[in-house]
Motif scaffolding. Sequence first.
Motif, PDB file in Angstrom:
ATOM      1  N   LYS A   1       0.097   6.903 -18.092  1.00  0.00           N
ATOM      2  CA  LYS A   1       0.680   8.003 -17.319  1.00  0.00           C
ATOM      3  C   LYS A   1      -0.339   9.120 -17.101  1.00  0.00           C
ATOM      4  O   LYS A   1      -0.389   9.725 -16.025  1.00  0.00           O
ATOM      5  CB  LYS A   1       1.916   8.539 -18.029  1.00  0.00           C
ATOM      6  CG  LYS A   1       3.108   7.583 -18.006  1.00  0.00           C
ATOM      7  CD  LYS A   1       4.411   8.282 -18.356  1.00  0.00           C
ATOM      8  CE  LYS A   1       4.848   9.202 -17.227  1.00  0.00           C
ATOM      9  NZ  LYS A   1       6.190   9.804 -17.476  1.00  0.00           N
ATOM     10  N   MET A   2      -1.164   9.374 -18.107  1.00  0.00           N
ATOM     11  CA  MET A   2      -2.205  10.394 -17.965  1.00  0.00           C
ATOM     12  C   MET A   2      -3.236   9.991 -16.919  1.00  0.00           C
ATOM     13  O   MET A   2      -3.626  10.794 -16.071  1.00  0.00           O
ATOM     14  CB  MET A   2      -2.899  10.630 -19.306  1.00  0.00           C
ATOM     15  CG  MET A   2      -2.036  11.269 -20.374  1.00  0.00           C
ATOM     16  SD  MET A   2      -2.923  11.517 -21.932  1.00  0.00           S
ATOM     17  CE  MET A   2      -3.955  12.925 -21.473  1.00  0.00           C
ATOM     18  N   LEU A   3      -3.659   8.730 -16.962  1.00  0.00           N
ATOM     19  CA  LEU A   3      -4.682   8.258 -16.028  1.00  0.00           C
ATOM     20  C   LEU A   3      -4.166   8.228 -14.595  1.00  0.00           C
ATOM     21  O   LEU A   3      -4.900   8.558 -13.656  1.00  0.00           O
ATOM     22  CB  LEU A   3      -5.166   6.865 -16.437  1.00  0.00           C
ATOM     23  CG  LEU A   3      -5.960   6.766 -17.745  1.00  0.00           C
ATOM     24  CD1 LEU A   3      -6.287   5.314 -18.053  1.00  0.00           C
ATOM     25  CD2 LEU A   3      -7.246   7.592 -17.662  1.00  0.00           C
ATOM     26  N   ALA A   4      -2.928   7.818 -14.409  1.00  0.00           N
ATOM     27  CA  ALA A   4      -2.366   7.730 -13.053  1.00  0.00           C
ATOM     28  C   ALA A   4      -2.170   9.114 -12.458  1.00  0.00           C
ATOM     29  O   ALA A   4      -2.482   9.344 -11.280  1.00  0.00           O
ATOM     30  CB  ALA A   4      -1.052   6.961 -13.075  1.00  0.00           C
TER      31      ALA A   4
ATOM     32  N   ASP B   1       9.407   6.202 -14.641  1.00  0.00           N
ATOM     33  CA  ASP B   1       8.121   6.733 -15.103  1.00  0.00           C
ATOM     34  C   ASP B   1       7.144   6.968 -13.965  1.00  0.00           C
ATOM     35  O   ASP B   1       6.324   7.896 -14.018  1.00  0.00           O
ATOM     36  CB  ASP B   1       7.487   5.769 -16.105  1.00  0.00           C
ATOM     37  CG  ASP B   1       8.293   5.635 -17.383  1.00  0.00           C
ATOM     38  OD1 ASP B   1       8.962   6.610 -17.754  1.00  0.00           O
ATOM     39  OD2 ASP B   1       8.253   4.553 -18.005  1.00  0.00           O
ATOM     40  N   PHE B   2       7.225   6.123 -12.942  1.00  0.00           N
ATOM     41  CA  PHE B   2       6.322   6.222 -11.794  1.00  0.00           C
ATOM     42  C   PHE B   2       7.172   6.258 -10.519  1.00  0.00           C
ATOM     43  O   PHE B   2       7.456   5.216  -9.923  1.00  0.00           O
ATOM     44  CB  PHE B   2       5.346   5.042 -11.787  1.00  0.00           C
ATOM     45  CG  PHE B   2       4.520   4.959 -13.044  1.00  0.00           C
ATOM     46  CD1 PHE B   2       3.382   5.731 -13.191  1.00  0.00           C
ATOM     47  CD2 PHE B   2       4.916   4.130 -14.091  1.00  0.00           C
ATOM     48  CE1 PHE B   2       2.632   5.669 -14.365  1.00  0.00           C
ATOM     49  CE2 PHE B   2       4.173   4.064 -15.257  1.00  0.00           C
ATOM     50  CZ  PHE B   2       3.024   4.839 -15.397  1.00  0.00           C
ATOM     51  N   PRO B   3       7.592   7.448 -10.113  1.00  0.00           N
ATOM     52  CA  PRO B   3       8.551   7.601  -9.000  1.00  0.00           C
ATOM     53  C   PRO B   3       8.092   6.938  -7.709  1.00  0.00           C
ATOM     54  O   PRO B   3       6.899   6.815  -7.432  1.00  0.00           O
ATOM     55  CB  PRO B   3       8.636   9.127  -8.850  1.00  0.00           C
ATOM     56  CG  PRO B   3       8.281   9.662 -10.197  1.00  0.00           C
ATOM     57  CD  PRO B   3       7.238   8.723 -10.726  1.00  0.00           C
ATOM     58  N   ALA B   4       9.075   6.521  -6.935  1.00  0.00           N
ATOM     59  CA  ALA B   4       8.865   5.866  -5.640  1.00  0.00           C
ATOM     60  C   ALA B   4       8.157   4.521  -5.777  1.00  0.00           C
ATOM     61  O   ALA B   4       7.535   4.036  -4.830  1.00  0.00           O
ATOM     62  CB  ALA B   4       8.107   6.775  -4.678  1.00  0.00           C
TER      63      ALA B   4
ATOM     64  N   LEU C   1      -0.569   2.949  -9.543  1.00  0.00           N
ATOM     65  CA  LEU C   1      -0.564   1.980 -10.632  1.00  0.00           C
ATOM     66  C   LEU C   1       0.098   0.682 -10.182  1.00  0.00           C
ATOM     67  O   LEU C   1       1.195   0.693  -9.625  1.00  0.00           O
ATOM     68  CB  LEU C   1       0.203   2.547 -11.834  1.00  0.00           C
ATOM     69  CG  LEU C   1       0.338   1.638 -13.050  1.00  0.00           C
ATOM     70  CD1 LEU C   1      -1.011   1.400 -13.702  1.00  0.00           C
ATOM     71  CD2 LEU C   1       1.313   2.234 -14.066  1.00  0.00           C
ATOM     72  N   THR C   2      -0.591  -0.429 -10.426  1.00  0.00           N
ATOM     73  CA  THR C   2      -0.014  -1.752 -10.230  1.00  0.00           C
ATOM     74  C   THR C   2       0.152  -2.385 -11.601  1.00  0.00           C
ATOM     75  O   THR C   2      -0.828  -2.610 -12.317  1.00  0.00           O
ATOM     76  CB  THR C   2      -0.912  -2.649  -9.362  1.00  0.00           C
ATOM     77  OG1 THR C   2      -1.020  -2.101  -8.050  1.00  0.00           O
ATOM     78  CG2 THR C   2      -0.330  -4.059  -9.260  1.00  0.00           C
TER      79      THR C   2
ATOM     80  N   ASP D   1       0.823  -1.223   0.000  1.00  0.00           N
ATOM     81  CA  ASP D   1       0.000   0.000   0.000  1.00  0.00           C
ATOM     82  C   ASP D   1       0.853   1.268   0.000  1.00  0.00           C
ATOM     83  O   ASP D   1       0.400   2.326   0.432  1.00  0.00           O
ATOM     84  CB  ASP D   1      -0.952   0.007   1.200  1.00  0.00           C
ATOM     85  CG  ASP D   1      -0.208   0.006   2.530  1.00  0.00           C
ATOM     86  OD1 ASP D   1       1.039  -0.053   2.511  1.00  0.00           O
ATOM     87  OD2 ASP D   1      -0.871   0.071   3.576  1.00  0.00           O
ATOM     88  N   ALA D   2       2.080   1.161  -0.514  1.00  0.00           N
ATOM     89  CA  ALA D   2       3.002   2.292  -0.429  1.00  0.00           C
ATOM     90  C   ALA D   2       3.212   2.995  -1.766  1.00  0.00           C
ATOM     91  O   ALA D   2       4.263   3.566  -2.008  1.00  0.00           O
ATOM     92  CB  ALA D   2       4.350   1.819   0.123  1.00  0.00           C
ATOM     93  N   GLY D   3       2.223   2.939  -2.659  1.00  0.00           N
ATOM     94  CA  GLY D   3       2.360   3.646  -3.930  1.00  0.00           C
ATOM     95  C   GLY D   3       2.382   2.699  -5.115  1.00  0.00           C
ATOM     96  O   GLY D   3       1.827   1.594  -5.070  1.00  0.00           O
ATOM     97  N   HIS D   4       3.019   3.139  -6.192  1.00  0.00           N
ATOM     98  CA  HIS D   4       3.076   2.337  -7.406  1.00  0.00           C
ATOM     99  C   HIS D   4       3.793   1.013  -7.153  1.00  0.00           C
ATOM    100  O   HIS D   4       4.717   0.940  -6.342  1.00  0.00           O
ATOM    101  CB  HIS D   4       3.811   3.091  -8.511  1.00  0.00           C
ATOM    102  CG  HIS D   4       3.219   4.427  -8.826  1.00  0.00           C
ATOM    103  ND1 HIS D   4       1.926   4.593  -9.284  1.00  0.00           N
ATOM    104  CD2 HIS D   4       3.747   5.688  -8.755  1.00  0.00           C
ATOM    105  CE1 HIS D   4       1.686   5.874  -9.488  1.00  0.00           C
ATOM    106  NE2 HIS D   4       2.765   6.561  -9.164  1.00  0.00           N
TER     107      HIS D   4
END
Length: 518
Positions: free
Chosen positions: A212-215, A248-251, A221-222, A21-24
């Motif tokens: 990327k637009m939707l996120a 593309d999806f930091p962290a 994003l998973t 549960d910590a992000g992408h």
Amino acid sequence: MPFLEKPDDVNDAQWQAIKHDAGHLLIVAGPGTGKTHTLTYRILHLFASLKEGQKVLAVTFTNKAAHEMRTRLAKRSAHSQQLYTVGTFHSFCQAFLRSHGASDFRVPSSDEIEALSQEIWPLQKKSERRRLLEQISLWKAKDFTQSSFPELLAYDAALRAKGWLDFDDLLLETVKVLTQHKDTLGLLRHKYPYIFVDEYQDINPIQHKLLKMLAGPSGKLTAIGDPHQAIYGFRGSHVKFFESFSTDFPAATTLNLSENYRSGQNIISASSQLISGHSSLNIPPLTARIYSQGRLVIHEAPTDKAEAEYVVHQVEKMVGGTSMFSKDSGRLGHGDDASHSFGDFAVLFRLNSQRALLEEALDRSGIPYQITEEREYESPEETLANAFKHNSGSDKVSLMTLHASKGLEFGVVFIVGCEEDLLPLNLSGLTTDKAEERRLFYVGVTRAKESLFLIRAAKRRLFGKSYDTRASSFLADIKDELKEYEKIEQKVRKKKNDDQLQLFSGRLLGFQRRDGVC
């Protein structure tokens, strides 16, 4: 409710991915590691985090995969249909455009596209028109539509004149609407705070742009997939998006699923040796969890016709005989194993031109078979009955290209044509990327659960030319101790009043050769 304790049918690595549960999150899931199983549990786990009016969005590449996901979610949470949207990239974009863009467009069928191409390029041969359509699709997948390619301009003008959007246009038009209407994009981001993407290694530039637009800055994003199974570069897909996920999806967090519940240990070991050292990602090797040894057989046939006959002989042997022909010809011994049904077998090949001899051999023997056409990206309008045109419940031997085998599994797999210049493909006009060819071979190898036969012909005829072949360089990457070399002794008998040559199975000779060449 979120899962507070690990379910009994979930392993430790899957559980770590489910409760993240910590992000992408990027989940690297090798063949047979429970990819869909893990995704289903993770989606269910996140339902509790949704606010009023929000949903989980899960995007797949095929209608078949979307249907399987919806079925699993409904089975485990019968009253949660309002909490998720599951569909292909194409079906999601089509539904979006119907409600937020022009609603009067129509998506033409493949036959209508073919007829349209004949109107646009009446002097071109059918093969050239198809090549142009494939090139245009590639341009659209790579988001090159702002470039002034004359063929693209003519094609799009003809589409719009009829009020049509093709499948590639569905994504392009969705991105265009979201770019021009920031308020609509904001509403969509709020509606879908959690986004899931299956087979992430297969995305192309326009799909990557849409995700990327939707996120956006706050969505999670998973993505799940296997870069070792990235085999659609010719369609614009690129494994680079998998490799650059954390940029593309930091962290983002990366987790691995490597416990394989499909194949025997020898097959798993061979697949790991085949692919290890050929990826920029540090992916742990697969571990077999079904506690079966698995069988890996290497066979060289003198010709491509003999190659097809060898496949037929092995199928007959493992099902215990199929016809009076096989019994009369002496092709079966008394001790043959009859533990398989025809549906357990798949014969995989690199090119469709290899299929004819296999069909002829199977027809002569009376063995039932089905031909699975390779159509990985299904259109939204096509029914699930047509997806892949493969009936997994049919008791027939499956014939298909290596590309078509992705996502399927069989007890016994034959890969024919394990020859240099065929696998990896390097024929005149058909040169491909060797790294992708290696991944394609890996896909084929990992379809097998119990037995894998890697077969080649010393002489082969393709496209009207005869070739003397040599073993595929890929075979040398598999250690000899995993291989069982098998040679079949051939005899010929002439029946009374019958000129047909019959192939006899003599004794099977197992032998080890240390040069690694089959």
